[in-house]
Write an enzyme that holds these catalytic residues in place. Structure first.
Site, mmCIF file in Angstrom:
data_model
loop_
_atom_site.group_PDB
_atom_site.id
_atom_site.type_symbol
_atom_site.label_atom_id
_atom_site.label_comp_id
_atom_site.label_asym_id
_atom_site.label_seq_id
_atom_site.Cartn_x
_atom_site.Cartn_y
_atom_site.Cartn_z
ATOM 1 N N ASP A 1 0.741 -1.172 0.026
ATOM 2 C CA ASP A 1 -0.091 0.053 0.076
ATOM 3 C C ASP A 1 0.816 1.193 -0.061
ATOM 4 O O ASP A 1 1.983 1.177 0.239
ATOM 5 C CB ASP A 1 -0.774 -0.017 1.251
ATOM 6 C CG ASP A 1 -1.919 1.403 1.421
ATOM 7 O OD1 ASP A 1 -2.259 1.424 0.263
ATOM 8 O OD2 ASP A 1 -1.936 1.941 2.533
ATOM 9 N N SER A 2 0.280 2.221 -0.222
ATOM 10 C CA SER A 2 1.074 3.707 -0.050
ATOM 11 C C SER A 2 1.602 3.977 1.320
ATOM 12 O O SER A 2 2.702 4.413 1.706
ATOM 13 C CB SER A 2 0.176 4.778 -0.655
ATOM 14 O OG SER A 2 -0.881 4.921 0.416
ATOM 15 N N CYS B 1 -4.578 -1.319 -1.872
ATOM 16 C CA CYS B 1 -4.444 -0.098 -1.900
ATOM 17 C C CYS B 1 -5.763 0.357 -3.153
ATOM 18 O O CYS B 1 -5.398 -0.226 -4.176
ATOM 19 C CB CYS B 1 -3.300 0.853 -2.270
ATOM 20 S SG CYS B 1 -3.450 2.284 -2.583
ATOM 21 N N GLU C 1 -1.962 8.353 8.555
ATOM 22 C CA GLU C 1 -0.502 7.879 8.805
ATOM 23 C C GLU C 1 0.172 8.447 9.918
ATOM 24 O O GLU C 1 1.296 8.198 10.391
ATOM 25 C CB GLU C 1 0.222 8.686 7.474
ATOM 26 C CG GLU C 1 -0.224 7.677 6.269
ATOM 27 C CD GLU C 1 0.621 6.580 6.051
ATOM 28 O OE1 GLU C 1 1.671 6.568 6.453
ATOM 29 O OE2 GLU C 1 0.016 5.656 5.605
ATOM 30 N N CYS D 1 -11.172 3.221 0.672
ATOM 31 C CA CYS D 1 -9.585 3.573 1.010
ATOM 32 C C CYS D 1 -9.360 2.396 1.937
ATOM 33 O O CYS D 1 -9.862 2.622 3.097
ATOM 34 C CB CYS D 1 -9.241 4.991 1.052
ATOM 35 S SG CYS D 1 -7.717 5.107 1.565
ATOM 36 N N HIS E 1 -6.828 2.837 4.115
ATOM 37 C CA HIS E 1 -6.733 3.655 5.448
ATOM 38 C C HIS E 1 -7.781 3.693 6.286
ATOM 39 O O HIS E 1 -7.651 3.748 7.624
ATOM 40 C CB HIS E 1 -5.962 5.033 5.078
ATOM 41 C CG HIS E 1 -4.766 4.951 4.837
ATOM 42 N ND1 HIS E 1 -4.302 4.450 3.697
ATOM 43 C CD2 HIS E 1 -3.654 5.508 5.365
ATOM 44 C CE1 HIS E 1 -2.833 4.857 3.309
ATOM 45 N NE2 HIS E 1 -2.513 5.159 4.530
HETATM 46 N N1 DGL Z 1 -4.914 3.236 1.005
HETATM 47 C C1 DGL Z 1 -5.003 3.969 -0.097
HETATM 48 C C2 DGL Z 1 -6.392 3.362 -0.896
HETATM 49 O O1 DGL Z 1 -6.913 2.408 -0.511
HETATM 50 C C3 DGL Z 1 -4.779 5.382 -0.392
HETATM 51 C C4 DGL Z 1 -4.186 6.281 0.295
HETATM 52 C C5 DGL Z 1 -3.343 7.158 -0.547
HETATM 53 O O2 DGL Z 1 -3.762 8.197 -0.969
HETATM 54 O O3 DGL Z 1 -2.159 7.114 -0.460
HETATM 55 O O4 DGL Z 1 -6.724 3.997 -1.845
#
Ligand code: DGL
Length: 274
Positions: free
Chosen positions: A9-10, A72, A151, A183, A185
């Site tokens: 993931d990011s 992600c 984060e 998302c 996160h």
């Molecule tokens: N966790 C990522 C997602 O599911 C995105 C977070 C980011 O913008 O880096 O889209």
């Protein structure tokens, strides 16, 4: 086959997916990579996200990964088809915002989607809407700043509650009865979302959908299909890498250790990915 599953993931978001994979496939070894040098992906171009993806998948393959989960939504919409072309012999699993189940289970035909700007801009998302939500009223919010709060570890914080209030109030005003966490996160602020919803509209139940359990089931199916399930009979290892700051990544996973369902010894030493 005892090789690990790669998950990336990011940033920390994909840990919410790792949690479900660990719960469903406890004997599999996992390698998690957080690309925190480049987070958030949400505002980045497709070309950048593809380039990061290629580097990450090369690395995961060098570590012997037998399958890669793109944990992600933003990277899935921007890069998954491209990664499948670049690595044709490697099985992949991606995310999908839960538009289909939300449209199927809403009682009043009004759903809310929380995702990143990158996901909302993507063709894959437009296709999902056209296919499954033609007769559904869809209300979107790109949740600007929310990934950064998560984060930073501010999952239980007044500023995060305030941000969620500005996101959720219009959703409630529009009458949504079903909310998609689009998302990876956002499951980390699910308790805060529930708290804010209860505060804004105590008498109005809103169903919250997270696609991560379905992604974990899909991971199990793909492993089975390719005959890649582990033969191990004891819990697999979990190894963490970040391209960002080791200390803050370490703090985050330690703070979430219980909810991630991983043992103490497994989380203490994340490694650097460059
Ligand atoms: N966790 C990522 C997602 O599911 C995105 C977070 C980011 O913008 O880096 O889209």
């Amino acid at each position: 086959m005892n090789n690990p599953i790669g998950i990336y993931d990011s940033g920390v978001g994909g840990l919410s997916v790792l949690h479900h994979i660990r719960a469903q496939l406890p004997y599999e070894s996992l390698i998690y990579l957080a690309d925190q040098a480049h987070v958030p992906y949400g505002a980045r171009t497709q070309a950048e996200i593809r380039q990061f993806g290629v580097e990450i998948v090369h690395f995961l393959r060098q570590q012997g990964c037998k399958l890669v989960v793109v944990a992600c939504n933003t990277a899935t919409t921007a890069a998954l088809a491209f990664l499948r072309q670049q690595f044709p012999d490697l099985p992949f699993v991606g995310m999908e915002p839960a538009v289909k189940p939300a449209a199927a289970q809403t009682r009043n035909g009004r759903i809310g989607i929380l995702a990143t700007p990158g996901t909302f801009r993507s063709e894959r998302y437009a296709e999902l809407l056209a296919r499954f939500a033609e007769k559904t009223a869809v209300f979107e919010d790109p949740c600007l700043g929310l990934v950064q709060q998560i984060e930073a570890g501010a999952t239980d914080d007044p500023a995060t509650d305030a941000l969620l209030t500005t996101i959720l109030r219009p959703m409630l005003a529009n009458g949504v009865d079903t909310l998609v966490l689009g998302c990876t996160h956002y499951p980390f602020v699910r308790p805060a979302i529930e708290r804010v919803l209860a505060h804004l509209a105590p008498a109005r139940p809103v169903a919250i959908l997270d696609p991560a359990p379905a992604v974990a089931r899909q991971t199990a199916r793909r492993l089975q299909l390719h005959n890649l399930l582990t033969l191990a009979t004891c819990p697999g290892s979990v190894t963490f890498y970040t391209s960002g700051d080791l200390a803050s990544f370490s703090r985050f996973i330690q703070s979430q250790q219980t909810s991630l369902a991983i043992g103490k010894s497994e989380v203490l030493c994340p490694k650097k990915f460059v």
